[in-house]
Design an enzyme around this catalytic site. Structure first.
Site, PDB file in Angstrom:
ATOM      1  N   SER A   7      95.576  39.594  53.038  1.00  0.00           N
ATOM      2  CA  SER A   7      94.510  38.607  53.217  1.00  0.00           C
ATOM      3  C   SER A   7      93.216  39.141  52.644  1.00  0.00           C
ATOM      4  CB  SER A   7      94.308  38.310  54.698  1.00  0.00           C
ATOM      5  OG  SER A   7      93.223  37.415  54.868  1.00  0.00           O
ATOM      6  N   SER A   8      92.367  38.213  52.192  1.00  0.00           N
ATOM      7  CA  SER A   8      91.049  38.641  51.743  1.00  0.00           C
ATOM      8  C   SER A   8      89.972  37.964  52.587  1.00  0.00           C
ATOM      9  CB  SER A   8      90.866  38.296  50.259  1.00  0.00           C
ATOM     10  OG  SER A   8      91.182  36.935  50.068  1.00  0.00           O
ATOM     11  N   ASP A  69      99.042  33.486  58.268  1.00  0.00           N
ATOM     12  CA  ASP A  69      98.643  32.171  57.780  1.00  0.00           C
ATOM     13  C   ASP A  69      98.300  31.346  59.010  1.00  0.00           C
ATOM     14  OD1 ASP A  69      98.440  30.609  55.191  1.00  0.00           O
ATOM     15  OD2 ASP A  69      99.376  29.170  56.544  1.00  0.00           O
ATOM     16  N   TYR A 153      86.427  27.333  61.841  1.00  0.00           N
ATOM     17  CA  TYR A 153      86.177  26.164  62.696  1.00  0.00           C
ATOM     18  C   TYR A 153      85.700  26.549  64.104  1.00  0.00           C
ATOM     19  CZ  TYR A 153      88.783  23.845  58.964  1.00  0.00           C
ATOM     20  OH  TYR A 153      89.208  23.379  57.735  1.00  0.00           O
ATOM     21  N   LYS A 174      87.396  35.641  72.652  1.00  0.00           N
ATOM     22  CA  LYS A 174      88.338  35.224  71.599  1.00  0.00           C
ATOM     23  C   LYS A 174      89.417  36.289  71.409  1.00  0.00           C
ATOM     24  CE  LYS A 174      88.887  33.485  66.935  1.00  0.00           C
ATOM     25  NZ  LYS A 174      88.377  33.382  65.582  1.00  0.00           N
TER      26      LYS A 174
HETATM   27  P1  IMP Z   1      94.582  31.044  55.439  1.00  0.00           P
HETATM   28  O1  IMP Z   1      93.718  32.232  55.121  1.00  0.00           O
HETATM   29  O2  IMP Z   1      95.210  30.407  54.263  1.00  0.00           O
HETATM   30  O3  IMP Z   1      95.572  31.366  56.530  1.00  0.00           O
HETATM   31  O4  IMP Z   1      93.595  29.956  56.030  1.00  0.00           O
HETATM   32  C1  IMP Z   1      93.163  29.994  57.341  1.00  0.00           C
HETATM   33  C2  IMP Z   1      92.017  29.018  57.520  1.00  0.00           C
HETATM   34  O5  IMP Z   1      92.154  28.439  58.825  1.00  0.00           O
HETATM   35  C3  IMP Z   1      90.671  29.739  57.509  1.00  0.00           C
HETATM   36  O6  IMP Z   1      90.027  29.604  56.286  1.00  0.00           O
HETATM   37  C4  IMP Z   1      89.901  29.030  58.599  1.00  0.00           C
HETATM   38  O7  IMP Z   1      89.271  27.918  58.056  1.00  0.00           O
HETATM   39  C5  IMP Z   1      90.983  28.547  59.558  1.00  0.00           C
HETATM   40  N1  IMP Z   1      91.183  29.512  60.656  1.00  0.00           N
HETATM   41  C6  IMP Z   1      92.260  30.295  60.881  1.00  0.00           C
HETATM   42  N2  IMP Z   1      92.076  31.047  61.969  1.00  0.00           N
HETATM   43  C7  IMP Z   1      90.862  30.734  62.433  1.00  0.00           C
HETATM   44  C8  IMP Z   1      90.109  31.217  63.542  1.00  0.00           C
HETATM   45  O8  IMP Z   1      90.502  32.109  64.300  1.00  0.00           O
HETATM   46  N3  IMP Z   1      88.904  30.657  63.691  1.00  0.00           N
HETATM   47  C9  IMP Z   1      88.418  29.687  62.868  1.00  0.00           C
HETATM   48  N4  IMP Z   1      89.058  29.226  61.814  1.00  0.00           N
HETATM   49  C10 IMP Z   1      90.296  29.748  61.594  1.00  0.00           C
END
Ligand code: IMP
Length: 195
Positions: A7-8, A69, A153, A174
């Site tokens: 992840s980045s 994810d 979010y 959290k």
């Molecule tokens: P991913 O990096 O493709 O898994 O995208 C995850 C996306 O979901 C992030 O860019 C956030 O917008 C949202 N997200 C995932 N986990 C959280 C969290 O713990 N808090 C707030 N947003 C989250």
């Protein structure tokens, strides 16, 4: 044990480091930027794609790669944004744009507060294969952003049993109740077996 994180996302990297309590190296420090095509149909499929892509690119059989994810789903919006959480406003959108889009969607439907849940799917790739675990956090989303803690979010999400958003609550809360914390607790059991 050195674990490579697929992840980045800075918010995620920080939380995973704190929650896992072990050294986690973001893949970019080892491989630079990689174009990972997240075209899975579920959080689990996308987590597997990320973990496998990084594991294969490392060309080190003893590597352990962990991919998260995650996203938020709002049943009143047909499950949106779900697996599209990171690119809800547009491809490459910022967390702020995505948050604002979800707020706008609620406003369009005149919804002030409605149930929502976060999902975290974690995939672990190693020479022993791919393992996946999940965690969820339930609560409500509201039609405004409050507070600046957490990421994504969080300023519009009120966890079940609380009256403040994750943007306002202490980050320790959290750490105890999040989807990621729950999934990582299970991931730790897998990681211990792989050592
Ligand atoms: P991913 O990096 O493709 O898994 O995208 C995850 C996306 O979901 C992030 O860019 C956030 O917008 C949202 N997200 C995932 N986990 C959280 C969290 O713990 N808090 C707030 N947003 C989250």
């Amino acid at each position: 044990m050195q674990v490579v994180l697929a992840s980045s996302n800075r918010g995620k990297i920080k939380e995973i480091r704190e929650l896992l309590g072990t050294d986690v190296v973001p893949y970019q420090e080892l491989l630079g930027d990689l174009d990972i095509i997240e075209n899975g149909k579920s959080f689990k499929e996308n987590a597997i794609i990320k973990a496998k892509t990084i594991y294969d690119a490392l060309q080190n059989p003893s590597a352990i790669v962990i991919a998260d994810d995650s996203g938020i789903s709002v049943p009143a919006l047909g499950g949106e944004p779900g697996i599209y959480s990171a690119r809800y406003a547009k491809e490459g959108a910022s967390d702020k744009d995505n948050l604002q889009k979800l707020i706008n969607k609620l406003k369009e439907k005149e919804i002030k507060r409605t149930p929502a849940y976060y999902t975290a799917a974690i995939a672990i790739a190693s020479k022993d294969g791919i393992f996946t675990v999940h965690g969820w956090m339930w609560g409500d989303v509201i039609d405004e952003a409050r507070g600046d803690k957490g990421f994504g979010y969080d300023p519009m999400f009120i966890p079940q049993g609380y009256e403040k958003t994750l943007g306002e609550l202490d980050s320790e809360i959290k750490r105890q109740i999040s989807h990621r914390a729950k999934a990582l607790k299970l991931a730790k059991i897998v990681l211990e077996r792989l050592q």
